[in-house]
Design an enzyme around this catalytic site. Structure first.
Site: not given
Length: 314
Positions: A183, A196
């Site tokens: 990401s 995350y």
């Protein structure tokens, strides 16, 4: 002397950033035009895609089927897998196999090894992942201990263990491709998304190390770092120049496969990483962190207000 050192430092920063731009342009446009990107069908008969029922994972499954590969669809919900398999069979007439497992659990890999044994797996897309429901302080996470275990299992354990499942066969055949989906948040500080972002930084790190280990053995390992894409995970429904559909994102990213081992894939997301890297060079770390913190705090407040309104409506 200090003036000379300052000029040399500026020149070095400019050169690094310029090189980053040239690599992005080459990977996105020139290499694909020259046919230098990897032809995935040559890697093997089967592609395995985790998190294959939505978003980027589903788009990879369709794209790999379009390019002539048989596809193993791996995700949690059997009926969703069956629907995706039926769509692929109807559109491309290719063979599919479904495996329903929950990647938030750690006891699934013996079954996956058995299910995938003796298959000529040429491509693995480690796409499955999960994030927070909304940006939140670490100590305020709902069911915090369980949430952290689920995030680590889904985002870290899955990439590690699925790679261990398929790499021995790829090494024996001296060919293969592993695409690990990280990401954009792996490249910048992400307060309020701490766990995350850390799991995605792990994905980037292990991809870089494994690429070095296995590049001489005929195996390509690529890490992609997407920004926002239309999907259930992002909760974004409308595409735009900065927010592509999963299909547009994957088709753009596939042009870089075998060319860039670390890439945002989609050109506008490459620009986002480019500007983030510029900010790292030009701004003190605390300034960049404060900017991101402020943006995520806005998202947090909006999400909490929405939850409050929904609770009142009930």
């Amino acid at each position: 002397m200090w003036d000379l050192i300052g000029k040399a430092a500026v020149a070095l920063v400019a050169a690094r950033l310029g090189w980053s731009v040239l690599k992005g342009l080459y990977g996105s446009f020139l290499a694909a035009a020259l046919g230098l990107n990897l032809k995935v069908k040559k890697t093997g008969e089967w592609a395995v895609v985790t998190g294959a029922t939505d978003g980027i994972g589903k788009a990879y499954a369709f794209e790999l089927a379009r390019q002539g590969m048989k596809v193993v669809l791996v995700s949690r919900t059997a009926f969703k897998l069956q629907n995706v398999a039926a769509e692929i069979n109807s559109k491309y007439g290719t063979e599919t196999k479904i495996i329903d497992v929950d990647f938030t659990k750690s006891d699934i890999y013996d079954r996956l090894r058995k299910e995938l044994a003796d298959m000529d797996i040429g491509v693995l897309v480690n796409n499955v992942g999960m994030s927070y429901d909304h940006p939140e302080y670490f100590n305020n996470l709902e069911n915090g201990d369980e949430m952290c275990h689920r995030l680590i299992n889904c985002n870290i354990m899955s990439v590690t263990m699925m790679s261990r499942v398929v790499l021995p066969g790829m090494e024996e055949r001296k060919r293969g491709l592993i695409i690990n989906v990280a990401s954009l948040s792996a490249t910048i500080p992400a307060p309020l998304l701490a766990v995350y972002a850390a799991t995605k930084a792990f994905v980037e790190s292990i991809s870089d190390s494994l690429a070095a280990e296995y590049s001489r053995k005929g195996i390509t390992i690529q890490c992609i770092l997407p920004g926002f894409v239309v999907s259930k995970l992002s909760k974004l429904k409308r595409p735009s120049l900065m927010i592509p559909t999963p299909t547009a994102y994957v088709r753009s990213t596939m042009k870089t496969t075998g060319v860039e081992k670390r890439t945002a894939g989609y050109f506008m997301h490459k620009l986002q990483i480019y500007f983030a890297e510029c900010a790292k060079f030009l701004l003190p770390g605390s300034v960049l962190t404060s900017i991101v913190f402020g943006q995520l705090q806005v998202f947090r407040i909006k999400a909490l207000k929405k939850k409050e309104q929904e609770a009142k409506a009930q």
